[in-house]
Write a protein that holds these residues in place. Structure first.
Motif, PDB file in Angstrom:
ATOM      1  N   LYS A  34       0.889  -1.158  -0.070  1.00 27.69           N
ATOM      2  CA  LYS A  34       0.020   0.139   0.012  1.00 27.69           C
ATOM      3  C   LYS A  34       0.800   1.368  -0.014  1.00 27.69           C
ATOM      4  O   LYS A  34       2.006   1.188   0.098  1.00 27.69           O
ATOM      5  CB  LYS A  34      -0.972  -0.175   1.045  1.00 27.69           C
ATOM      6  N   CYS A  37       1.960   1.905   4.011  1.00 25.18           N
ATOM      7  CA  CYS A  37       2.269   0.801   5.186  1.00 25.18           C
ATOM      8  C   CYS A  37       2.613  -0.265   3.989  1.00 25.18           C
ATOM      9  O   CYS A  37       2.351  -0.393   2.971  1.00 25.18           O
ATOM     10  CB  CYS A  37       1.082   0.706   5.872  1.00 25.18           C
ATOM     11  N   CYS A  39       1.280  -3.163   3.961  1.00 26.39           N
ATOM     12  CA  CYS A  39       0.032  -4.108   3.789  1.00 26.39           C
ATOM     13  C   CYS A  39       0.200  -4.509   2.191  1.00 26.39           C
ATOM     14  O   CYS A  39       0.458  -3.771   1.409  1.00 26.39           O
ATOM     15  CB  CYS A  39      -1.178  -3.538   4.183  1.00 26.39           C
ATOM     16  N   THR A  51      -4.760  -5.557   6.304  1.00 28.10           N
ATOM     17  CA  THR A  51      -4.925  -4.381   7.328  1.00 28.10           C
ATOM     18  C   THR A  51      -3.542  -4.146   8.351  1.00 28.10           C
ATOM     19  O   THR A  51      -3.467  -5.014   8.577  1.00 28.10           O
ATOM     20  CB  THR A  51      -6.202  -4.002   7.739  1.00 28.10           C
ATOM     21  N   CYS A  52      -3.720  -2.922   8.778  1.00 22.37           N
ATOM     22  CA  CYS A  52      -2.351  -2.674   9.995  1.00 22.37           C
ATOM     23  C   CYS A  52      -2.908  -1.540  10.525  1.00 22.37           C
ATOM     24  O   CYS A  52      -3.768  -0.911   9.968  1.00 22.37           O
ATOM     25  CB  CYS A  52      -1.069  -2.785   9.273  1.00 22.37           C
ATOM     26  N   CYS A  55      -3.117   1.690   7.923  1.00 23.47           N
ATOM     27  CA  CYS A  55      -4.427   2.085   7.069  1.00 23.47           C
ATOM     28  C   CYS A  55      -5.619   1.797   7.516  1.00 23.47           C
ATOM     29  O   CYS A  55      -6.732   1.970   7.037  1.00 23.47           O
ATOM     30  CB  CYS A  55      -4.163   0.950   5.813  1.00 23.47           C
TER      31      CYS A  55
END
Ligand SMILES: [Zn+2]
Length: 504
Positions: A34, A37, A39, A51-52, A55
């Protein structure tokens, strides 16, 4: 709500008004991770698995810019003849929407990475139209909401909504044109040609597959009308997320007719977003458009400014691939074809397969012939695109080679292609399995020729009498008897030989 019955005809609309268009195209970059990040951006994952904290916008999470994302943005900017900012920042675009967990979108506002460019696009008749580019900037995609329980899939009538944040944070480049004026009645065609050319550029750069049907590229069509001869733009509508080339054209056309109907009956156009409907080709009202100040943009404090060095920009510029319009112009000259033929090849999606077939050893004329003839027909019948057909450019090149060597004639070659498409194997395997080969040795043809002469004494007499043209009927008989596998030229020679006549 405006319905189709309220429209004025397209011709009447254009007789009184000049359309002004602005096109905003979002392209999802094909980076592995992304924009801010690490991901994964892979499609089709378990909802919310990619996701993290960054995000998902959790407190304290800090974003980091994806370097490949920046490089892709610079490539796009350069390919669109833009200037590249020496220094620019990200900005927060503040608004609340459930598919955006941070409550702001990280975007660029008054400092886009690329600005002031243009893209030359080709219309159906080969004429070129220059579309000026205002800016290309980096931002991130939102998550995806699915509204469940209603008949339409829209939020109205739904019982609940599901949210998937896998898409949240995927890098986007938004490319915004300057107002497109002067296209007149061709405005919808210009819109379609622009989005298509842009898609070709994006693909040539290798920064995204830009598949509109998968949402990797989508277009907002801004449109307004001004009375003929006026120079002050009218109020615009913005038809959002149009996701096919054909729809871009239809949406522009519909909005021209709708605006003309409103204006000519003394009404005023509301500045709003609208939805395009594929089934009816019409648009309906969305929400009243926010002004930029409603978003309370401010520079993103958690990200360092982006300052691409001039050396790096020049390195990227030097490594740009040949751009689509340049390539098409070169191929058009090399192949000696007209702009209309090239347009037909483009419309059929045949350009890349043809080029690959030539690279695999076929001559340009036969590569074009097979892809635009037999294979286009086949794709059309099965409702697929050329690149989805079960035949490779290398295999098409092999078929062309067999024809060039005289092992196959066109009729047999079509059967070979049919066999390959049906999964019977490679061209050579199909030739073997079906026993397809031009028969040109005289002993094999002799009997068939003798039988044809014996079976058609009247025609044979005419030929003996000097009517060489009558031989065609006997050639036809031999071709029929050999199920099309005879070498027609050799058959004719044999007939004339046996009847003691010389050609010419
Ligand atoms: Zn993440």
């Amino acid at each position: 709500m405006t319905t189709t019955t309220d429209l004025v005809s397209y011709e009447d609309a254009l007789a009184s008004y000049d359309p002004v268009m602005g096109l905003e195209v979002h392209v999802e970059l094909g980076t592995k991770t992304k924009m801010f990040c690490g991901c994964s951006t892979e499609l089709g994952g378990e909802p919310n698995a990619q996701t993290c904290p960054v995000c998902l916008g959790l407190p304290g999470a800090l974003p980091v810019v994806n370097a490949t994302g920046v490089e892709s943005a610079v490539k796009i900017g350069l390919a669109l003849n833009c200037s590249i900012a020496e220094w620019c920042r990200f900005a927060r675009k503040n608004y609340f929407y459930p598919d955006m967990p941070k409550n702001f979108q990280t975007s660029q506002y008054d400092e886009p990475i690329a600005f002031d460019g243009y893209l030359d696009v080709q219309l159906e008749d080969g004429e070129t139209f220059r579309v000026e580019i205002e800016r290309a900037h980096m931002e991130e995609d939102t998550g995806k909401s699915t509204h469940v329980g209603g008949a339409t899939g829209r939020i109205h009538g739904a019982s609940h909504s599901l949210l998937d944040y896998n898409r949240a944070g995927i890098p986007l480049i938004e490319i915004v044109t300057k107002p497109i004026v002067g296209a007149g009645e061709r405005a919808p065609e210009v819109a379609k040609a622009y989005v298509r050319e842009l898609r070709e550029v994006i693909r040539a750069l290798g920064v995204s597959e830009a598949r509109m049907e998968m949402g990797q590229m989508r277009c907002d069509v801004n449109l307004s009308l001004m009375p003929k001869g006026a120079d002050k733009f009218g109020t615009r509508s913005e038809t959002k997320n149009v996701n096919s080339l054909r729809s871009v054209e239809r949406a522009a056309r519909f909005e021209i007719m709708r605006h003309a109907a409103v204006l000519s009956s003394g009404g005023t156009i509301v500045q709003e977003t609208r939805h395009f409907h594929e089934d009816t080709g019409s648009t309906t009202s969305g929400r009243v458009k926010e002004e930029a100040e409603d978003y309370r943009y401010f520079p993103e404090p958690d990200l360092v400014p982006v300052a691409p060095s001039r050396e790096w920009v020049e390195e990227i510029r030097a490594a740009l691939p040949e751009l689509p319009l340049v390539r098409r112009t070169r191929l058009l000259a090399e192949w000696g074809i007209s702009a209309t033929e090239m347009q037909a090849i483009l419309n059929a999606g045949a350009l890349d397969p043809i080029v690959a077939t030539i690279e695999a050893g076929a001559d340009a004329a036969s590569a074009r012939k097979w892809w635009m003839g037999e294979l286009a027909r086949s794709a059309n019948e099965s409702g697929t695109s050329l690149d989805e057909l079960a035949i490779t450019p290398q295999q098409v090149a092999r078929v062309a080679e067999l024809v060039a060597k005289g092992d196959l004639n066109d009729k047999l070659a079509r059967q070979v292609i049919e066999g390959v498409l049906a999964g019977e194997g490679t061209p050579d395997e199909v030739v073997d399995k079906r026993g397809l080969k031009v028969v040109s040795d005289d002993s094999a043809l002799g009997t068939a020729v003798d039988e044809a002469i014996a079976g058609n004494p009247g025609i044979a007499d005419k030929i003996r009498g000097g009517k060489v043209a009558a031989a065609g009927a006997l050639v036809g008989a031999v071709m029929k008897a050999t199920r099309g596998q005879a070498d027609a030229a050799r058959v004719k020679e044999l007939i004339l030989e046996k009847l003691g006549v010389s050609e010419g």
